[in-house]
Design an enzyme around this catalytic site. Structure first.
Site, PDB file in Angstrom:
ATOM      1  N   TYR A   6      12.601   8.882  -2.507  1.00  0.00           N
ATOM      2  CA  TYR A   6      11.732   7.722  -2.319  1.00  0.00           C
ATOM      3  C   TYR A   6      10.426   7.842  -2.927  1.00  0.00           C
ATOM      4  CZ  TYR A   6       7.671   5.704   0.459  1.00  0.00           C
ATOM      5  OH  TYR A   6       6.717   5.050   0.947  1.00  0.00           O
ATOM      6  N   THR A  60       2.213   4.491  -2.451  1.00  0.00           N
ATOM      7  CA  THR A  60       2.034   5.576  -1.311  1.00  0.00           C
ATOM      8  C   THR A  60       1.429   6.857  -1.840  1.00  0.00           C
ATOM      9  OG1 THR A  60       3.387   7.465  -0.340  1.00  0.00           O
ATOM     10  CG2 THR A  60       4.290   6.198  -1.912  1.00  0.00           C
ATOM     11  N   ASP A  61       1.054   7.813  -1.102  1.00  0.00           N
ATOM     12  CA  ASP A  61       0.283   8.976  -1.850  1.00  0.00           C
ATOM     13  C   ASP A  61       1.345  10.048  -2.237  1.00  0.00           C
ATOM     14  OD1 ASP A  61       1.088   9.663   0.702  1.00  0.00           O
ATOM     15  OD2 ASP A  61      -1.242  10.887   1.038  1.00  0.00           O
ATOM     16  N   GLU A  62       2.515   9.696  -1.771  1.00  0.00           N
ATOM     17  CA  GLU A  62       3.681  10.605  -2.011  1.00  0.00           C
ATOM     18  C   GLU A  62       4.043  10.831  -3.630  1.00  0.00           C
ATOM     19  OE1 GLU A  62       6.971  10.804   0.834  1.00  0.00           O
ATOM     20  OE2 GLU A  62       5.722   9.950   2.213  1.00  0.00           O
TER      21      GLU A  62
HETATM   22  P1  NAD Z   1       8.906  -0.614   6.517  1.00  0.00           P
HETATM   23  O1  NAD Z   1      10.235   0.198   6.155  1.00  0.00           O
HETATM   24  O2  NAD Z   1       8.321  -0.681   7.863  1.00  0.00           O
HETATM   25  O3  NAD Z   1       9.089  -2.160   6.177  1.00  0.00           O
HETATM   26  C1  NAD Z   1       9.844  -2.531   4.692  1.00  0.00           C
HETATM   27  C2  NAD Z   1      10.102  -3.936   4.894  1.00  0.00           C
HETATM   28  O4  NAD Z   1      10.682  -4.190   3.680  1.00  0.00           O
HETATM   29  C3  NAD Z   1      11.160  -4.423   6.167  1.00  0.00           C
HETATM   30  O5  NAD Z   1      10.751  -5.488   6.686  1.00  0.00           O
HETATM   31  C4  NAD Z   1      12.302  -4.591   5.124  1.00  0.00           C
HETATM   32  O6  NAD Z   1      13.211  -5.738   5.671  1.00  0.00           O
HETATM   33  C5  NAD Z   1      11.716  -5.157   3.751  1.00  0.00           C
HETATM   34  N1  NAD Z   1      12.709  -5.023   2.679  1.00  0.00           N
HETATM   35  C6  NAD Z   1      13.279  -3.779   2.222  1.00  0.00           C
HETATM   36  N2  NAD Z   1      14.131  -3.935   1.295  1.00  0.00           N
HETATM   37  C7  NAD Z   1      13.944  -5.302   0.833  1.00  0.00           C
HETATM   38  C8  NAD Z   1      14.364  -6.042  -0.032  1.00  0.00           C
HETATM   39  N3  NAD Z   1      15.323  -5.398  -1.091  1.00  0.00           N
HETATM   40  N4  NAD Z   1      14.128  -7.190  -0.271  1.00  0.00           N
HETATM   41  C9  NAD Z   1      13.289  -7.673   0.661  1.00  0.00           C
HETATM   42  N5  NAD Z   1      12.601  -7.017   1.654  1.00  0.00           N
HETATM   43  C10 NAD Z   1      13.108  -5.734   1.828  1.00  0.00           C
HETATM   44  O7  NAD Z   1       7.869  -0.177   5.606  1.00  0.00           O
HETATM   45  P2  NAD Z   1       6.242  -0.074   5.866  1.00  0.00           P
HETATM   46  O8  NAD Z   1       5.841   1.396   6.432  1.00  0.00           O
HETATM   47  O9  NAD Z   1       5.762  -1.216   6.295  1.00  0.00           O
HETATM   48  O10 NAD Z   1       5.843   0.212   4.492  1.00  0.00           O
HETATM   49  C11 NAD Z   1       5.260  -1.010   3.587  1.00  0.00           C
HETATM   50  C12 NAD Z   1       4.895  -0.566   2.094  1.00  0.00           C
HETATM   51  O11 NAD Z   1       3.945   0.482   2.277  1.00  0.00           O
HETATM   52  C13 NAD Z   1       5.996   0.196   1.294  1.00  0.00           C
HETATM   53  O12 NAD Z   1       5.921  -0.230  -0.028  1.00  0.00           O
HETATM   54  C14 NAD Z   1       5.650   1.610   1.544  1.00  0.00           C
HETATM   55  O13 NAD Z   1       6.008   2.479   0.422  1.00  0.00           O
HETATM   56  C15 NAD Z   1       4.140   1.655   1.565  1.00  0.00           C
HETATM   57  N6  NAD Z   1       3.625   2.759   2.553  1.00  0.00           N
HETATM   58  C16 NAD Z   1       3.815   3.050   3.710  1.00  0.00           C
HETATM   59  C17 NAD Z   1       3.100   4.096   4.197  1.00  0.00           C
HETATM   60  C18 NAD Z   1       3.537   4.304   5.740  1.00  0.00           C
HETATM   61  O14 NAD Z   1       3.139   5.420   6.126  1.00  0.00           O
HETATM   62  N7  NAD Z   1       4.357   3.449   6.260  1.00  0.00           N
HETATM   63  C19 NAD Z   1       2.289   4.727   3.677  1.00  0.00           C
HETATM   64  C20 NAD Z   1       1.903   4.380   2.234  1.00  0.00           C
HETATM   65  C21 NAD Z   1       2.333   3.200   1.685  1.00  0.00           C
END
Ligand code: NAD
Length: 343
Positions: A159, A133-135
């Site tokens: 986070y 993430t950019d965070e």
């Molecule tokens: P999300 O919270 O919607 O999904 C996360 C998934 O990971 C879920 O299906 C959950 O069941 C699974 N999970 C969590 N803990 C787990 C574990 N211990 N073992 C196995 N599975 C596990 O997240 P998202 O929004 O789809 O984000 C996905 C990735 O992208 C993350 O790494 C996040 O940091 C990154 N990201 C998200 C955004 C955003 O805006 N949503 C932006 C930049 C980066």
């Protein structure tokens, strides 16, 4: 080609797998422990595809991860599984340490063992793609330039600190153990299938239900929004063509203040529905300002020049059309967010 996707039941992971499965030459193994944030409908949808398999495993379970790597023999790993909600990282940071840091460590460990067992030819195409993430770059100060891949990390929430830690581990596994890795740091995503705890789906689903729409502080925080399918296109470019050891920033060049974003969603609702049914004159009447989140970053701004120039990626979706598609999706899929998403 065998690709492991972790977190494939989450918002971005499910959108990614849907796109990857369009290519019949790929075999996708989705590793997800199915936390509260998982989308069970996506699991049901993918299960019908013969090129897809699913393993319900916690990524921090080192033994189970090592075993599944030995069985599936991935050519590429796309690591998205994470605890991703900043508010939850404040109330319950340990889950973020376990999944985001120890879980990433366990995947790196299994990837190294697997990589060392590969033939020289297979080694040249193996990559561990860490989705971040950019965070991690922290707050954007007034006179700063937008975050580049060289900006120093300065995370402010549990986070972002846990994601920053995992990025450092991934980079160290490249430098120390020669594991081919690539990292991408993306701005805020929006689109169909996002869990309703996040700002955009919460605003939309509360508007649909006529519930108060909360905004942190005065709502002047600025975020850069990217449509999820544009992020997925970037991830595909990076996993196939990214240079091992490199980081790529991904952004939408679409900075909006939270208050303006929520007002825009309310404006769209005013054209779609009669607000009078909700006993209000406009959907904006549902907005309530609540105490700001501690450590809330004011602004993120990301410079995507590197991926645009080196990998010829650019976002395609314009925010106005993307947000309308997203709103329509939540209106059309009430059973999805009612059935699975009780926080
Ligand atoms: P999300 O919270 O919607 O999904 C996360 C998934 O990971 C879920 O299906 C959950 O069941 C699974 N999970 C969590 N803990 C787990 C574990 N211990 N073992 C196995 N599975 C596990 O997240 P998202 O929004 O789809 O984000 C996905 C990735 O992208 C993350 O790494 C996040 O940091 C990154 N990201 C998200 C955004 C955003 O805006 N949503 C932006 C930049 C980066």
């Amino acid at each position: 080609m065998n690709i492991i996707v972790t977190g494939g039941a989450g918002f971005i992971g499910a959108n990614l797998i849907r796109r990857l499965l369009e290519d019949q030459s790929l075999f996708i193994l989705n590793i997800d422990s199915l936390t509260y944030a998982a989308n069970l409908n996506a699991i049901e949808e993918f299960d019908k595809n013969k090129n897809y398999s699913f393993a319900k495993i916690d990524i921090a379970d080192k033994k189970a991860i090592e075993k599944i790597f030995r069985e599936f023999k991935p050519d590429k790993v796309m690591h998205l599984a994470a605890e991703s909600h900043v508010d939850k990282s404040i109330s319950n940071p340990i889950d973020f340490i376990n999944t985001n840091i120890l879980g990433t460590y366990s995947l790196l460990n299994a990837s190294c063992e697997h990589f060392n067992s590969l033939s020289d030819q297979k080694k040249t195409s193996f990559i561990f793609h860490h989705i971040s993430t950019d965070e991690v770059y922290g707050d954007f100060e007034k006179n700063d330039d937008p975050f580049t891949e060289k900006t120093a990390y300065s995370p402010n929430s549990p986070y972002s600190a846990s994601k920053a830690s995992s990025d450092h581990l991934v980079r160290a596994w490249h430098s120390t153990f020669n594991l081919p890795i690539v990292i991408s740091n993306c701005s805020n995503n929006y689109g169909p299938g996002q869990f309703i705890e996040k700002l955009i789906p919460m605003t939309i689903t509360n508007a649909i239900q006529g519930l108060p729409i909360p905004i942190y502080g005065d709502g002047t925080q600025i975020r850069d929004w990217l449509y999820v399918d544009d992020h997925v296109r970037a991830l595909k470019k990076i996993v196939y063509f990214g240079k091992p050891g490199e980081t790529y920033n991904i952004g939408g060049s679409n900075e909006i203040r939270n208050i303006d974003l929520v007002n825009e969603i309310c404006n769209i609702f005013d054209t779609l529905h009669s607000a009078k049914n909700k006993e209000i004159s406009s959907f904006k009447d549902l907005i309530v300002f609540v105490n700001d989140r501690p450590g809330h970053d004011k602004r993120y701004a990301i410079n995507s020049d590197k991926i645009e120039q080196e990998l010829k990626w650019k976002p395609k979706e314009d925010f106005n059309s993307g947000i309308k598609k997203t709103i329509q999706w939540y209106i059309d899929n009430k059973s999805w967010w009612h059935r699975d998403q009780q926080i």
